[in-house]
Design a protein around this motif. Structure first.
Motif, PDB file in Angstrom:
ATOM      1  N   ASP A  32       0.847  -1.196   0.000  1.00  0.00           N
ATOM      2  CA  ASP A  32       0.000   0.000   0.000  1.00  0.00           C
ATOM      3  C   ASP A  32       0.881   1.244   0.000  1.00  0.00           C
ATOM      4  O   ASP A  32       1.891   1.309   0.711  1.00  0.00           O
ATOM      5  CB  ASP A  32      -0.895   0.047   1.248  1.00  0.00           C
ATOM      6  CG  ASP A  32      -1.890  -1.096   1.293  1.00  0.00           C
ATOM      7  OD1 ASP A  32      -2.304  -1.563   0.220  1.00  0.00           O
ATOM      8  OD2 ASP A  32      -2.253  -1.521   2.408  1.00  0.00           O
ATOM      9  N   GLN A  34       0.593   5.698  -0.036  1.00  0.00           N
ATOM     10  CA  GLN A  34      -0.261   6.871   0.062  1.00  0.00           C
ATOM     11  C   GLN A  34       0.594   8.123   0.210  1.00  0.00           C
ATOM     12  O   GLN A  34       1.595   8.136   0.923  1.00  0.00           O
ATOM     13  CB  GLN A  34      -1.219   6.778   1.247  1.00  0.00           C
ATOM     14  CG  GLN A  34      -2.210   7.938   1.341  1.00  0.00           C
ATOM     15  CD  GLN A  34      -3.207   7.755   2.472  1.00  0.00           C
ATOM     16  OE1 GLN A  34      -2.882   7.180   3.498  1.00  0.00           O
ATOM     17  NE2 GLN A  34      -4.419   8.226   2.283  1.00  0.00           N
ATOM     18  N   MET A  36      -0.018  12.547   0.527  1.00  0.00           N
ATOM     19  CA  MET A  36      -0.966  13.656   0.610  1.00  0.00           C
ATOM     20  C   MET A  36      -0.217  14.922   0.980  1.00  0.00           C
ATOM     21  O   MET A  36       0.654  14.920   1.851  1.00  0.00           O
ATOM     22  CB  MET A  36      -2.046  13.367   1.654  1.00  0.00           C
ATOM     23  CG  MET A  36      -3.052  14.497   1.834  1.00  0.00           C
ATOM     24  SD  MET A  36      -4.344  14.103   3.051  1.00  0.00           S
ATOM     25  CE  MET A  36      -3.350  14.060   4.561  1.00  0.00           C
ATOM     26  N   SER A  62       2.830   7.297   3.500  1.00  0.00           N
ATOM     27  CA  SER A  62       2.752   6.007   4.199  1.00  0.00           C
ATOM     28  C   SER A  62       3.023   4.867   3.230  1.00  0.00           C
ATOM     29  O   SER A  62       2.768   4.973   2.017  1.00  0.00           O
ATOM     30  CB  SER A  62       1.377   5.820   4.848  1.00  0.00           C
ATOM     31  OG  SER A  62       0.363   5.686   3.871  1.00  0.00           O
ATOM     32  N   ASN A  82       1.731  -0.860   8.389  1.00  0.00           N
ATOM     33  CA  ASN A  82       2.194   0.328   7.678  1.00  0.00           C
ATOM     34  C   ASN A  82       3.065   1.216   8.547  1.00  0.00           C
ATOM     35  O   ASN A  82       3.004   1.174   9.778  1.00  0.00           O
ATOM     36  CB  ASN A  82       1.005   1.129   7.134  1.00  0.00           C
ATOM     37  CG  ASN A  82       0.204   1.794   8.239  1.00  0.00           C
ATOM     38  OD1 ASN A  82       0.570   2.854   8.745  1.00  0.00           O
ATOM     39  ND2 ASN A  82      -0.893   1.166   8.646  1.00  0.00           N
ATOM     40  N   ALA A 169      -7.590   1.205  -5.496  1.00  0.00           N
ATOM     41  CA  ALA A 169      -7.549   2.573  -4.978  1.00  0.00           C
ATOM     42  C   ALA A 169      -8.732   2.777  -4.048  1.00  0.00           C
ATOM     43  O   ALA A 169      -9.865   2.403  -4.376  1.00  0.00           O
ATOM     44  CB  ALA A 169      -7.594   3.590  -6.114  1.00  0.00           C
ATOM     45  N   THR A 170      -8.482   3.334  -2.870  1.00  0.00           N
ATOM     46  CA  THR A 170      -9.553   3.600  -1.918  1.00  0.00           C
ATOM     47  C   THR A 170     -10.334   4.841  -2.350  1.00  0.00           C
ATOM     48  O   THR A 170      -9.756   5.896  -2.604  1.00  0.00           O
ATOM     49  CB  THR A 170      -8.984   3.819  -0.514  1.00  0.00           C
ATOM     50  OG1 THR A 170      -8.290   2.625  -0.098  1.00  0.00           O
ATOM     51  CG2 THR A 170     -10.090   4.109   0.484  1.00  0.00           C
ATOM     52  N   GLY A 202      -6.519  12.204   0.154  1.00  0.00           N
ATOM     53  CA  GLY A 202      -5.303  11.411   0.109  1.00  0.00           C
ATOM     54  C   GLY A 202      -5.566  10.083  -0.572  1.00  0.00           C
ATOM     55  O   GLY A 202      -6.332   9.271  -0.067  1.00  0.00           O
ATOM     56  N   LEU A 203      -4.963   9.857  -1.709  1.00  0.00           N
ATOM     57  CA  LEU A 203      -5.225   8.660  -2.497  1.00  0.00           C
ATOM     58  C   LEU A 203      -4.384   7.494  -1.990  1.00  0.00           C
ATOM     59  O   LEU A 203      -3.155   7.573  -1.970  1.00  0.00           O
ATOM     60  CB  LEU A 203      -4.920   8.927  -3.975  1.00  0.00           C
ATOM     61  CG  LEU A 203      -5.201   7.790  -4.944  1.00  0.00           C
ATOM     62  CD1 LEU A 203      -6.686   7.437  -4.948  1.00  0.00           C
ATOM     63  CD2 LEU A 203      -4.754   8.164  -6.342  1.00  0.00           C
ATOM     64  N   LEU A 204      -5.052   6.428  -1.551  1.00  0.00           N
ATOM     65  CA  LEU A 204      -4.374   5.222  -1.095  1.00  0.00           C
ATOM     66  C   LEU A 204      -4.391   4.207  -2.235  1.00  0.00           C
ATOM     67  O   LEU A 204      -5.457   3.774  -2.672  1.00  0.00           O
ATOM     68  CB  LEU A 204      -5.057   4.635   0.137  1.00  0.00           C
ATOM     69  CG  LEU A 204      -4.501   3.301   0.650  1.00  0.00           C
ATOM     70  CD1 LEU A 204      -3.048   3.457   1.074  1.00  0.00           C
ATOM     71  CD2 LEU A 204      -5.337   2.769   1.808  1.00  0.00           C
ATOM     72  N   SER A 206      -2.915   0.498  -3.957  1.00  0.00           N
ATOM     73  CA  SER A 206      -2.387  -0.827  -3.637  1.00  0.00           C
ATOM     74  C   SER A 206      -2.023  -1.555  -4.928  1.00  0.00           C
ATOM     75  O   SER A 206      -2.761  -1.488  -5.914  1.00  0.00           O
ATOM     76  CB  SER A 206      -3.416  -1.665  -2.867  1.00  0.00           C
ATOM     77  OG  SER A 206      -3.738  -1.082  -1.629  1.00  0.00           O
TER      78      SER A 206
END
Length: 214
Positions: A32, A34, A36, A62, A82, A169-170, A202-204, A206
């Motif tokens: 993962d 991320q 931001m 992260s 994480n 993507a979350t 904030g784009l997470l 994976s």
């Protein structure tokens, strides 16, 4: 007619590939990521008749591995760990401040998949998490530590560009968190927060490898 006979096996093969990626017994192993960055400016009013401008910059990064196992078709359970680094820089005419924090955490999750074909779909489900934040400010010599317990639910987009490769993507995250702040091993305060974050917070992302199954 011959073209139809050729397309039918190809369609069935694509369907089987998609099914194999989310079928019972399949496993995923990935990472993962991320990042931001936010910048905001506001006017601060105090007892003084003249307000002053405050500029705040937040940067968060992260990274961590994740693993999941499909306990049923289109239903997996998994865990991720994480590490995150956050820096906050506040500039104003009266109270400049710089804060950095390091976070270590782990999350247990359950996700249901809703596929819209052989490659694209959504996944959503609940999660439980724990994290430890270490804060340090340039204005104080005493660092603080925060234990954060979180429960919530996420929804994300999942895409399979290849048989053994997946991207996600979350899109949205709803959470309740209980935090305990400590300094010098003494508890300072306890807080409870409810948050709802969309993709613009904030784009997470994976990236994961699919293996196991039939």
């Amino acid at each position: 007619m011959k073209k139809i006979l050729v397309l039918i096996p190809a369609f069935l093969l694509a369907f089987q590939i998609s099914k194999a990626q989310t079928e019972k017994g399949s496993q995923t192993l990935g990472i993962d990521l991320q990042f931001m960055h936010q910048k905001s400016t506001q006017n601060i009013f105090q007892s003084s008749p003249n307000p002053y401008a405050s500029e705040v910059k937040n940067t968060n990064f992260s990274i961590g591995p994740n693993y999941s196992y499909f306990i049923a078709d289109k239903l997996d359970i998994g865990v991720n760990v994480n590490y995150a680094h956050t820096s906050q820089n506040s500039k104003n005419s009266t109270y400049p401040n710089n804060v950095t924090s390091h976070q270590y955490g782990a999350t247990l999750f359950l996700r249901k998949y809703f596929m819209f074909g052989d490659k694209l779909g959504l996944r959503a489900g609940p999660y439980l998490g724990y994290s430890r934040y270490d804060f340090r400010s340039v204005d104080t010599s005493t660092p603080t530590k925060t234990d954060n317990y979180t429960a919530g639910a996420t929804m994300g987009l999942v895409y399979y560009p290849a048989k053994k490769l997946g991207l996600a993507a979350t899109l949205a995250n709803f959470s309740y968190s209980h935090s305990k702040v400590k300094a010098d091993n003494s508890q300072i305060e306890s807080t409870n927060n409810v948050n709802f974050n969309l993709i613009n917070n904030g784009l997470l992302l994976s990236v994961f490898y699919v293996f196991g199954g039939k």
